[in-house]
Design a protein around this motif. Structure first.
Motif, PDB file in Angstrom:
ATOM      1  N   ILE A 225       0.838  -1.199   0.000  1.00 21.85           N
ATOM      2  CA  ILE A 225       0.000   0.000   0.000  1.00 21.85           C
ATOM      3  C   ILE A 225       0.874   1.250   0.000  1.00 21.85           C
ATOM      4  CG2 ILE A 225      -1.737   1.326   1.267  1.00 21.85           C
ATOM      5  CD1 ILE A 225      -2.703  -1.314   2.466  1.00 21.85           C
ATOM      6  N   THR A 226       1.849   1.272   0.875  1.00 23.43           N
ATOM      7  CA  THR A 226       2.711   2.442   1.018  1.00 23.43           C
ATOM      8  C   THR A 226       3.921   2.069   1.861  1.00 23.43           C
ATOM      9  OG1 THR A 226       2.750   4.779   1.680  1.00 23.43           O
ATOM     10  CG2 THR A 226       1.561   3.261   3.115  1.00 23.43           C
ATOM     11  N   MET A 227       4.859   2.981   1.938  1.00 21.71           N
ATOM     12  CA  MET A 227       5.961   2.870   2.879  1.00 21.71           C
ATOM     13  C   MET A 227       5.686   3.820   4.041  1.00 21.71           C
ATOM     14  SD  MET A 227       7.782   0.569   1.480  1.00 21.71           S
ATOM     15  CE  MET A 227       9.251   0.610   2.522  1.00 21.71           C
ATOM     16  N   GLY A 228       5.976   3.397   5.233  1.00 23.43           N
ATOM     17  CA  GLY A 228       5.641   4.200   6.404  1.00 23.43           C
ATOM     18  C   GLY A 228       6.324   5.548   6.426  1.00 23.43           C
ATOM     19  N   LEU A 229       7.618   5.566   6.128  1.00 22.49           N
ATOM     20  CA  LEU A 229       8.379   6.814   6.088  1.00 22.49           C
ATOM     21  C   LEU A 229       8.649   7.169   4.636  1.00 22.49           C
ATOM     22  CD1 LEU A 229      10.901   6.044   8.964  1.00 22.49           C
ATOM     23  CD2 LEU A 229       9.011   7.679   9.057  1.00 22.49           C
ATOM     24  N   LYS A 230       8.001   8.227   4.168  1.00 22.59           N
ATOM     25  CA  LYS A 230       8.168   8.619   2.771  1.00 22.59           C
ATOM     26  C   LYS A 230       9.556   9.183   2.501  1.00 22.59           C
ATOM     27  CE  LYS A 230       3.771   7.791   2.014  1.00 22.59           C
ATOM     28  NZ  LYS A 230       3.322   7.616   3.406  1.00 22.59           N
ATOM     29  N   GLN A 231      10.124   9.864   3.489  1.00 23.78           N
ATOM     30  CA  GLN A 231      11.454  10.446   3.367  1.00 23.78           C
ATOM     31  C   GLN A 231      12.295   9.981   4.554  1.00 23.78           C
ATOM     32  OE1 GLN A 231      10.521  14.674   3.154  1.00 23.78           O
ATOM     33  NE2 GLN A 231      10.455  14.608   0.929  1.00 23.78           N
ATOM     34  N   PRO A 232      12.810   8.765   4.478  1.00 24.46           N
ATOM     35  CA  PRO A 232      13.563   8.208   5.608  1.00 24.46           C
ATOM     36  C   PRO A 232      14.754   9.078   5.980  1.00 24.46           C
ATOM     37  CG  PRO A 232      13.066   6.517   3.976  1.00 24.46           C
ATOM     38  CD  PRO A 232      12.723   7.837   3.357  1.00 24.46           C
ATOM     39  N   THR A 233      15.065   9.071   7.248  1.00 26.38           N
ATOM     40  CA  THR A 233      16.179   9.849   7.766  1.00 26.38           C
ATOM     41  C   THR A 233      17.107   8.916   8.529  1.00 26.38           C
ATOM     42  OG1 THR A 233      16.789  11.657   9.256  1.00 26.38           O
ATOM     43  CG2 THR A 233      14.822  10.399   9.819  1.00 26.38           C
ATOM     44  N   THR A 234      18.358   9.274   8.669  1.00 30.93           N
ATOM     45  CA  THR A 234      19.271   8.430   9.428  1.00 30.93           C
ATOM     46  C   THR A 234      19.091   8.615  10.932  1.00 30.93           C
ATOM     47  OG1 THR A 234      20.987  10.118   9.250  1.00 30.93           O
ATOM     48  CG2 THR A 234      20.980   8.356   7.596  1.00 30.93           C
ATOM     49  N   GLN A 235      18.621   9.799  11.332  1.00 32.13           N
ATOM     50  CA  GLN A 235      18.337  10.059  12.743  1.00 32.13           C
ATOM     51  C   GLN A 235      16.918  10.596  12.868  1.00 32.13           C
ATOM     52  OE1 GLN A 235      21.236  12.483  14.738  1.00 32.13           O
ATOM     53  NE2 GLN A 235      22.836  10.930  14.593  1.00 32.13           N
ATOM     54  N   LEU A 236      16.038   9.791  13.435  1.00 33.45           N
ATOM     55  CA  LEU A 236      14.634  10.154  13.525  1.00 33.45           C
ATOM     56  C   LEU A 236      14.367  10.946  14.796  1.00 33.45           C
ATOM     57  CD1 LEU A 236      11.560   8.216  12.509  1.00 33.45           C
ATOM     58  CD2 LEU A 236      11.709   8.786  14.939  1.00 33.45           C
ATOM     59  N   SER A 237      13.596  12.040  14.647  1.00 33.95           N
ATOM     60  CA  SER A 237      13.190  12.865  15.781  1.00 33.95           C
ATOM     61  C   SER A 237      11.665  12.932  15.801  1.00 33.95           C
ATOM     62  CB  SER A 237      13.773  14.276  15.657  1.00 33.95           C
ATOM     63  OG  SER A 237      13.133  14.988  14.602  1.00 33.95           O
ATOM     64  N   ILE A 238      11.114  13.626  16.757  1.00 34.51           N
ATOM     65  CA  ILE A 238       9.662  13.721  16.868  1.00 34.51           C
ATOM     66  C   ILE A 238       9.049  14.380  15.636  1.00 34.51           C
ATOM     67  CG2 ILE A 238       9.743  15.899  18.158  1.00 34.51           C
ATOM     68  CD1 ILE A 238       7.227  14.942  19.643  1.00 34.51           C
ATOM     69  N   ASN A 239       9.782  15.262  14.969  1.00 34.95           N
ATOM     70  CA  ASN A 239       9.235  15.918  13.781  1.00 34.95           C
ATOM     71  C   ASN A 239       8.894  14.920  12.680  1.00 34.95           C
ATOM     72  OD1 ASN A 239       9.405  18.564  14.804  1.00 34.95           O
ATOM     73  ND2 ASN A 239      11.570  18.689  14.270  1.00 34.95           N
ATOM     74  N   ASP A 240       9.609  13.800  12.638  1.00 38.24           N
ATOM     75  CA  ASP A 240       9.349  12.795  11.607  1.00 38.24           C
ATOM     76  C   ASP A 240       8.021  12.079  11.823  1.00 38.24           C
ATOM     77  OD1 ASP A 240      11.893  12.895  10.001  1.00 38.24           O
ATOM     78  OD2 ASP A 240      12.737  12.473  11.976  1.00 38.24           O
ATOM     79  N   PHE A 241       7.475  12.132  13.036  1.00 41.92           N
ATOM     80  CA  PHE A 241       6.182  11.503  13.295  1.00 41.92           C
ATOM     81  C   PHE A 241       5.056  12.225  12.556  1.00 41.92           C
ATOM     82  CE2 PHE A 241       8.557   9.390  16.493  1.00 41.92           C
ATOM     83  CZ  PHE A 241       7.836   8.279  16.892  1.00 41.92           C
ATOM     84  N   PHE A 242       5.289  13.470  12.174  1.00 40.71           N
ATOM     85  CA  PHE A 242       4.277  14.211  11.421  1.00 40.71           C
ATOM     86  C   PHE A 242       4.203  13.753   9.961  1.00 40.71           C
ATOM     87  CE2 PHE A 242       5.117  17.039  14.960  1.00 40.71           C
ATOM     88  CZ  PHE A 242       3.869  17.587  15.251  1.00 40.71           C
ATOM     89  N   THR A 243       5.186  13.008   9.517  1.00 42.12           N
ATOM     90  CA  THR A 243       5.236  12.614   8.105  1.00 42.12           C
ATOM     91  C   THR A 243       4.706  11.208   7.862  1.00 42.12           C
ATOM     92  OG1 THR A 243       7.467  11.649   8.182  1.00 42.12           O
ATOM     93  CG2 THR A 243       7.296  14.041   7.875  1.00 42.12           C
TER      94      THR A 243
END
Length: 296
Positions: free
Chosen positions: A131-149
């Protein structure tokens, strides 16, 4: 005393006969063999006996149950976590699965902050289509801001020192709050940019439950009330305010989903939230939530 290098996998099980063998098979195929899996029956069923009938016995499997059936996955996870012996804690739902190298790849990454995760592949369990990938723009270091994506549950590997708190017994979103509590302490999570596990969507999953929009809305409302009342265990005011912002955003997106259903959308929440159209309905700027008038 936690056992060094051991991974304790926490698996709540409620009427899991259809998918349990698949989930366990994904553990048996792990290239990292030093794990235990604590299966917590939340339906009073004897899964140890049932698995034996299927020819499945492994000393790494441990069995327990909730005091009362249908206590919910968060209560079940707390029961399992009390029995966990490992240096590392790794949740796995009974209808999902790990890829063979997940533990082997995440453990080295988690050494930095005590917290690691991978991207997630969201799969329709009936069609076997992504259906989709959970993180559209994966990052090497995830922070709370990534939860909005993302609107897909993220699956972390926790050092046991970052998993001393409980999963909150909230109808929806308790796993996210648990993750965020650990993230607040760790500062960041190291992220493997490719998916190493699958989140399966099926007709029995939460996004297909009757009255699902109201269930989520009530859970978000309860979460926001608790955040304002007692902070839900978050210690840093700035971080807690960011959590409030995140839950408010999710509440707004849930409202947009409900309106889409009223207007004829017949898919589930994962399909809805994975489309660019749904994200265009909600924008976030200057720490404020904006719902476009054309979206509803």
């Amino acid at each position: 005393m936690a056992i060094a290098n051991l991974v304790s996998i926490i698996m709540p099980v409620h009427q899991g006969q259809m998918t349990l063998i698949r989930a366990l098979d994904s553990l048996f195929k792990q290239t990292y063999p030093n794990w235990e899996c604590i299966l917590i029956a939340d339906d009073g069923f004897d899964y140890k006996w049932w698995l034996k009938q299927q020819g499945i016995q492994d000393i790494r499997l441990r069995f327990t149950q909730t005091e009362q059936a249908r206590s919910g996955p968060n209560i079940a996870r707390n029961v399992g976590k009390k029995l966990a012996r490992g240096e590392w804690i790794a949740p796995l739902d009974v209808d999902d699965l790990y890829y063979p190298t997940r533990l082997a790849q995440l453990i080295p990454l988690a050494q930095a902050s005590g917290l690691a995760l991978d991207n997630v592949c969201v799969v329709n369990d009936d069609s076997q289509q992504t259906i989709t990938m959970g993180l559209k723009q994966p990052t090497t270091q995830l922070s709370i801001n990534d939860f909005f994506t993302t609107n897909t549950p993220l699956l972390f590997l926790f050092h046991h020192s970052l998993a001393q708190h409980n999963w909150e017994p909230i109808a929806r979103g308790g796993d996210t709050l648990f993750n965020l509590r650990a993230l607040e302490t760790a500062g960041y999570a190291t992220c493997h940019q490719e998916a190493l596990h699958e989140y399966r969507v099926h007709k029995q999953s939460m996004c297909h439950a009757p009255n699902v929009g109201n269930i989520f809305d009530q859970a978000y409302q309860e979460t926001l009330q608790r955040l304002h009342l007692d902070g839900l265990g978050f210690q840093n005011t700035q971080f807690k305010n960011k959590v409030i912002e995140l839950i408010t955003y999710k509440k707004t997106l849930n409202l947009a989903f409900e309106k889409a259903i009223e207007n004829g959308f017949n898919g589930d929440f994962q399909a809805f939230s994975s489309t660019s159209q749904s994200y265009s309905k909600i924008s976030l700027s200057n720490n404020q939530i904006h719902l476009n008038s054309t979206s509803l």
